[in-house]
Design a protein around this motif. Structure first.
Motif, PDB file in Angstrom:
ATOM      1  N   GLU A 187       0.833  -1.202   0.000  1.00  0.00           N
ATOM      2  CA  GLU A 187       0.000   0.000   0.000  1.00  0.00           C
ATOM      3  C   GLU A 187       0.865   1.249   0.000  1.00  0.00           C
ATOM      4  N   GLY A 188       0.521   2.177  -0.874  1.00  0.00           N
ATOM      5  CA  GLY A 188       1.133   3.497  -0.828  1.00  0.00           C
ATOM      6  C   GLY A 188       2.527   3.595  -1.410  1.00  0.00           C
ATOM      7  N   ILE A 189       3.035   2.521  -2.044  1.00  0.00           N
ATOM      8  CA  ILE A 189       4.383   2.567  -2.622  1.00  0.00           C
ATOM      9  C   ILE A 189       4.334   2.527  -4.137  1.00  0.00           C
ATOM     10  N   PHE A 190       3.569   1.587  -4.684  1.00  0.00           N
ATOM     11  CA  PHE A 190       3.486   1.420  -6.131  1.00  0.00           C
ATOM     12  C   PHE A 190       2.163   1.973  -6.651  1.00  0.00           C
ATOM     13  N   ASP A 191       2.163   2.411  -7.902  1.00  0.00           N
ATOM     14  CA  ASP A 191       0.914   2.805  -8.552  1.00  0.00           C
ATOM     15  C   ASP A 191       0.023   1.574  -8.684  1.00  0.00           C
ATOM     16  N   GLY A 192      -1.226   1.717  -8.245  1.00  0.00           N
ATOM     17  CA  GLY A 192      -2.115   0.563  -8.272  1.00  0.00           C
ATOM     18  C   GLY A 192      -1.848  -0.427  -7.160  1.00  0.00           C
TER      19      GLY A 192
END
Length: 721
Positions: A420-425
């Motif tokens: 969560e909150g690191i990669f797009d999507g």
């Protein structure tokens, strides 16, 4: 199959998220919503012979059951409920970007009309903590304000960003309501009156919150995610390509537990179990849902779930009776379920066929030649992961590096990482080409915020000639301050800004906190006093230095006031510190804040000057209009033409002045936001009561325009207030 018990078609378009129900005479519920024309309509089908008597504010609409309230501004939020228990009926509350109106619909009069400089993006009405009277709580430009029935400001505090959603919920189970606030910085903050008792980080702006039961609440995000939390534990969440416009808690299947009802931007309404997220009912509008409320609108003793679309269509649903309890879905939904089960059956049959073919290949394979093709790997194969800080990279900026490797000669065909909150999507896939396959894969990670993140890893492991692969699954946690690389203390100049506080714990506990929250190649050992550890930020190269002496005095040196606040909150949580007073010095940041406060004064002066000029021009418009009309009636066309030309020029000046006012107001809001964030940052440098006292004292200093006291409070806490 559950069908609506009533359907209405209103002659007004409804703004999304601006629907409520109020009993303005104490008895009859009235559906109320904001329209796109700066009006609020009130639908009252119960007392047609007792129409709301209107003067200039409340006017009858085209529909005989509908009345209109002229706000003359764009409505940003509204709600209705009991603000003054002595009145015996509900009060309508309407928020705009500059004002809050509390309106007594039954008596057609203002209860109060307050100017709110930070705007009103969201509103909730109810009892908060131990405050004895109900409060109308609005969330605006990084602030929360609560007004009582007389318009007195009984509650005020700051948040990290613009507030987009509010709800009241007994979060800690003590029988008193806490305030949930969702903001644009992706955080849900829980306020026990004016003290933050919990923060929950999400992956997008929190657009809606609703209390379900007990300490359980639902939430919706701007990226189409909806879910349910119980306190700080998430029960479930789902993500859609559409946006969740409104959420509401309602027991639709009569099982004694509320379901989460969601209205979507594509017109769909669904009800999901609060425990699993399973869909138990769905229906569709022809246009986007505008809002979902609950009330006994038919006045037959049973509440209905009332759903409204932006086109003005209204449907009411009764809870299911005993015979229908397990059959809320319509036949189309059942057919969808049958199709889904059929697809799952086909997938299982295909998987079974693959196993059968593998068995045949295994029987016919000579030696180990066929082992790789059918995906057989040694039984002792393990997937190993490690995290490290990578500073020296020619082609990439500094980052955290995740290494994934196998324990033998097998190769990794692909890796899926969910976080969560690191990669797009929220997901990332690494799929090396056939020429670059190996038993080790490196994945660069750059967390945008300092929060602990769970990395859920799935790796496909086999041999180069494998047609099928084994899936390894594991979870690895990324430490909170992983984007800081440890450095050896050197002669380089250390940061001028600092925070200093004293803890009663031993230095070993502080070292243990560092080892858990920083990504260090080897655990930091407890040295002989004093403790002196240096880090460098991978984001901007900023320096961080943490010192502790034998008396327990901790000094954190960094130019980033947000980082200092995060470090203090993390350390206080680890060491179980309830109250912590801190001395802080951030010369560069305080000077920047001083300049912003000067700009705020300038913008206020310009605002007052422009308002006075507009008032003068308005009086002149009236005079020119009268003179021009007099000339027209007297047949003096030359004077009439001259008067209207002057009026035209004056109108153009008024329009230009309005544009200047709008720009001035926008700049003022930007500065006020920075001031509110500065107060919030000063609060985050403290823990417990000192934090609450600092926020309150800072606000008093700003109210009294005592700038020197403001900076003293930010430096030394509220002891000087």
């Amino acid at each position: 199959m559950l069908v609506p018990v009533f359907t209405l078609k209103l002659n007004h378009r409804i703004n999304p998220r601006m629907v409520t129900v109020g009993k303005y005479d104490g008895t009859h519920p009235c559906l109320t919503a904001a329209t796109q024309a700066g009006k609020v309509f009130i639908h009252n089908p119960h007392t047609r012979s007792q129409r709301f008597v209107s003067n200039n504010l409340l006017q009858s609409g085209l529909d005989s059951d509908t009345s209109l309230l002229n706000i003359n501004q764009s409505v940003s939020c509204l709600t209705a409920g009991v603000l003054n228990p002595r009145l015996g009926h509900d009060t309508l509350l309407v928020g705009t970007q500059t004002n809050l109106l509390a309106y007594d619909v039954y008596n057609n009069s203002d209860v109060f009309y307050k100017e709110v400089a930070d705007g009103a993006n969201a509103i909730v009405l109810g009892q908060l903590g131990e405050i004895p009277t109900p409060l109308a709580i609005i969330g605006g430009n990084c602030t929360l304000q609560g007004f009582d029935q007389d318009g007195n400001d009984l509650f005020w505090t700051v948040t990290g960003d613009n507030v987009q959603s509010l709800a009241l919920c007994d979060f800690d189970g003590d029988g008193k309501k806490e305030l949930l606030a969702g903001s644009e910085d992706f955080d849900i903050r829980v306020f026990k009156e004016d003290e933050i008792m919990a923060e929950i980080s999400e992956t997008e702006t929190i657009t809606a919150l609703c209390h379900m039961h007990g300490s359980r609440f639902g939430y919706a995000l701007a990226n189409g995610t909806v879910g349910v939390y119980d306190r700080a534990t998430r029960y479930w969440r789902i993500k859609s390509k559409n946006h969740a416009i409104s959420i509401h808690a309602f027991d639709l299947n009569s099982d004694g537990v509320c379901e989460l009802i969601t209205g979507w931007s594509n017109g769909k309404i669904d009800a999901r179990s609060d425990r699993t997220g399973e869909v138990i009912f769905k229906d569709n509008f022809t246009s986007s849902v505008a809002g979902i409320v609950e009330e006994d609108y038919r006045m037959d003793g049973q509440s209905q779930l009332i759903c409204c679309s932006v086109e003005g269509e209204v449907r009411g649903y009764l809870p299911a009776d005993r015979e229908m309890r397990g059959n809320l879905m319509d036949t189309n939904a059942e057919q969808d379920l049958i199709r889904e089960l059929s697809q799952r059956k086909q997938n299982l049959l295909l998987e079974l066929r693959n196993y059968e073919e593998n068995s045949k290949v295994a029987l016919n394979a000579l030696g180990g030649e066929g082992d790789g093709q059918i995906g057989i790997i040694p039984a002792n194969t393990q997937l190993q992961t490690s995290l490290s800080v990578n500073v020296d990279t020619a082609n990439q900026s500094p980052h955290v590096e995740l290494s994934i490797s196998t324990s033998n000669d097998t190769i990794i065909r692909a890796v899926l990482i969910f976080a969560e909150g690191i990669f797009d999507g929220e997901s990332h896939v690494v799929h090396p080409s056939a020429h670059n396959l190996s038993g080790q894969i490196f994945v660069p990670i750059t967390p945008p915020k300092d929060i602990p993140v769970d990395l859920h890893i799935k790796a496909y492991v086999g041999y180069r000639n494998s047609m099928q692969f084994h899936v390894f699954e594991l979870t690895r946690q990324l430490p909170r301050f992983s984007m800081y690389a440890r450095q050896t203390p050197g002669p380089a100049s250390e940061p001028q800004s600092y925070v200093t506080f004293t803890v009663s714990d031993r230095v070993q506990r502080v070292v243990m906190w560092m080892n858990q929250n920083f990504l260090v190649p080897e655990d930091i050992e407890c040295p002989s006093m004093p403790l002196d550890i240096c880090f460098t930020s991978l984001r901007d190269g900023g320096q961080l230095r943490i010192k502790m002496n034998a008396s327990g005095e901790v000094t954190i040196r960094t130019e980033d006031i947000d980082l200092a606040g995060e470090l203090i909150q993390s350390m206080a949580s680890f060491l179980a510190i309830e109250d912590l007073q801190v001395e802080a010095g951030f010369p560069a940041y305080f000077e920047e804040l001083r300049q912003i406060l000067v700009q705020v004064d300038d913008y206020h002066s310009v605002h007052q000057k422009l308002t006075a000029e507009m008032a003068d021009h308005s009086n002149l418009v009236r005079s020119l209009m009268v003179r021009a009309e007099d000339a027209r009636l007297m047949g003096d066309m030359k004077s009439m033409k001259k008067g209207y030309m002057e009026l035209f020029d004056l109108n153009r000046d008024l329009i230009n002045g309005y544009k200047i006012r709008c720009n001035n107001h926008t700049e003022l809001l930007t500065c006020l936001r920075a001031v509110n964030q500065a107060i919030q940052r000063a609060g985050r440098l403290r823990v417990g009561k000192p934090k609450t006292q600092v926020i309150s004292a800072c606000r008093d200093a700003i109210k009294n325009n005592n700038i020197s006291a403001l900076f003293k409070i930010m430096r030394a806490g509220s002891t000087l207030s």
